[in-house]
Design an enzyme around this catalytic site. Structure first.
Site: not given
Ligand code: C6P
Length: 388
Positions: A105, A182, A185, A208, A346
Site C-alpha cells: 500500500h 503491515d 488487512q 478495519k 492505493c
Molecule cells: N487500505 C483499502 O481500501 P489506514 O488508511 O491508515 O487505516 O490504512 C492504510 C493501509 C495500509 N496498509 C494496507 C495494507 C491497507 O489496506 C491500508 C488501507 C484501504 O484498501 C484504504 S486505502
C-alpha cells in the site's frame, strides 16, 4: 440503497460498526467524559482507566509480552509514518537498505522513499509473480547484511494474497534486519501472536477491525521502542521540560503526544470484546467460505478476470470484466445497492505491474452472506449485458 437492500462489500476499506461499539462511545461521551492522564479527579481517573483497559485488550488480542509495547496512533498510515521517521532517525545511514514488496500500500512505500532520499539509503522491492505471490527464490540477494528494515504487508489489500511473513521475519533476522508487518488487512481475519511471529513491529487500524476511525496501533518490541526517538512532540510525551532541555516520558507515552482519540480508543476496546466473543477463528472460517463461493460463482462470468490468484488468499476478490472500465462497473453496481471499491486501491505500482488502471474489489466480512454474492453475480451479468 438506491431502492435496493444494501450489499456492503467494501470491508477492506473499512468495516461497519457493531452496536456495542456505538453504545460504548455514546456512553463515554454522555456520562464518563474527561481528558486522560492529567488530572486527579475521579471522572478523569476513570476515563484514564478505560483508555488503558483498551491497551490491555490489544495486548491480549495479539499476545504482546508487555502492555507498554502497545502504542496508540491515528491508524496504520500514522503508525508507518511514526516508524519510518523514528527508525530512520535512529538507525538508517548512507548505503543502508530498506526492503518492501511489490504489493505494498502507498502507506508502506512513500514514508520509506522519503527516509531513503534523506539518508541516501536504498529502497529494494521483493518482486511478485502473475498470481500476485512474492517471488522468494532470490530473496538472499534482496535481503542482505546491508538490509536494516524489512517492512512488508501481511495480506494484500488489492489481491488478498497472504504473505509467508514468518519465513520473511526469520530470513530478515538472520541478516540482522528489523521487520515491520503491515497488518491493516490481516488483524480482522487471522489469529495473531506477535511473540510467536517474532516480528519487531506490527501495525494496524481499528476501523478495519469493527472499531472507530482515527485509532491505530503499533506493537513494538520494548527494547527497540526504548531506544527510538519520539515522533511527535508536545504534551504527555515528556518527563521534564526546561528551556534548555527536554527529557522524554516512558513507554508508551513517549510516542503518544497530545490529547489522543480517547473515545475512539475506548470504543475500540468494545470492538475487541465483540470480535473476541465471536472468535477470530470462526470469522476466518466464515470469510474463507464466502471467498471460495465468490471465486467459484464470479469466475462463471465469461470475460471476468480475477486479479490476484495466489494459493493462499483471504477475503478480497479483485476483478475486471473484458471491455468494461472498473469505474463503470463499480458505478453500475452501486445502482443495484452494491458497495464495492474501484480503482488502484492505493497500490499504483501493483496496478502498473499488472498493466491495468485498477480493479473492482469485493471484500468480505463475516456478516456478509452467500445471497449477497448471488446479488453481485446477477448484477455483474446484467451490467455485462448492458456495457460489455
Ligand atoms: N487500505 C483499502 O481500501 P489506514 O488508511 O491508515 O487505516 O490504512 C492504510 C493501509 C495500509 N496498509 C494496507 C495494507 C491497507 O489496506 C491500508 C488501507 C484501504 O484498501 C484504504 S486505502
Amino acid at each position: 440503497m438506491n431502492g435496493k437492500d444494501l450489499v456492503f462489500l467494501d470491508n477492506a476499506a473499512s468495516t461497519q460498526k457493531p452496536k456495542s461499539v456505538l453504545e460504548r462511545i455514546n456512553n463515554f461521551y454522555s456520562s464518563q467524559y474527561a481528558n486522560i492522564h492529567r488530572s486527579a479527579y475521579t471522572l478523569a481517573e476513570n476515563a484514564t482507566q478505560e483508555y488503558e483497559n483498551t491497551r490491555k485488550k490489544v495486548q491480549n488480542f495479539i499476545n504482546a509480552n508487555d502492555v507498554n509495547e502497545i502504542i496508540f496512533t491515528k491508524g496504520t498510515t500514522d503508525s508507518l509514518n511514526l516508524l519510518s521517521y523514528s527508525l530512520g532517525k535512529y538507525m538508517i545511514k548512507e548505503g543502508d537498505e530498506i526492503v518492501i514488496s511489490a504489493m505494498e500500500h502507498h502507506a508502506n512505500i512513500v514514508p520509506w522513499q522519503i527516509i531513503c532520499e534523506d539518508k541516501k539509503a536504498k529502497l529494494k522491492v521483493i518482486p511478485i509473480n502473475s498470481n500476485g505471490e512474492l517471488i522468494l527464490d532470490n530473496i538472499n540477494e534482496i535481503i542482505t547484511e546491508k538490509t536494516k528494515i524489512v517492512s512488508i504487508v501481511h495480506i494484500s489489500n488489492s489481491l488478498g494474497t497472504i504473505n509467508p511473513i514468518k519465513e520473511i521475519i526469520e530470513l530478515a533476522h538472520s541478516q540482522g534486519a528489523y521487520v515491520i508487518i503491515d497488518a491493516a488487512q490481516s488483524i480482522q481475519h487471522k489469529k495473531i501472536d506477535v511473540q510467536e511471529l517474532d516480528c519487531d513491529f506490527f501495525v494496524f487500524s481499528a476501523h478495519k477491525l469493527y472499531g472507530p476511525t482515527g485509532v491505530g496501533v503499533i506493537y513494538g518490541k520494548k527494547e527497540l521502542l526504548e531506544k527510538m526517538p519520539p515522533y511527535q512532540t508536545g504534551g504527555e510525551m515528556i518527563a521534564k521540560v526546561t528551556f534548555e532541555k527536554t527529557t522524554f516520558n516512558v513507554l508508551p507515552y513517549k510516542f503518544e503526544a497530545g490529547t489522543p482519540n480517547i473515545a475512539g480508543v475506548i470504543g475500540f476496546g468494545a470492538a475487541i470484546d465483540y470480535i473476541s466473543k465471536i472468535g477470530i477463528d470462526v470469522i476466518d472460517k466464515v470469510e474463507s467460505e464466502l471467498l471460495d463461493y465468490a471465486h467459484q460463482k464470479l469466475t462463471q462470468i465469461e470475460g471476468l478476470r480475477v486479479i490476484g490468484t495466489a494459493k493462499n488468499k483471504a477475503s478480497v476478490l479483485s476483478f475486471l470484466i473484458d471491455g468494461i472500465h472498473p469505474t463503470d462497473l463499480g458505478t453500475m453496481a452501486n445502482a443495484y445497492g452494491i458497495a464495492m471499491r474501484v480503482g488502484h486501491h492505493c497500490t499504483q505500482p501493483l496496478m502498473d505491474f499488472f498493466e491495468i488502471p485498477g480493479t473492482c474489489r469485493a471484500s468480505f466480512a463475516f456478516y456478509n452472506t452467500k445471497e449477497e454474492i448471488d446479488i453481485l453475480f446477477d448484477a455483474l451479468n446484467r451490467i455485462k449485458k448492458l456495457l460489455g
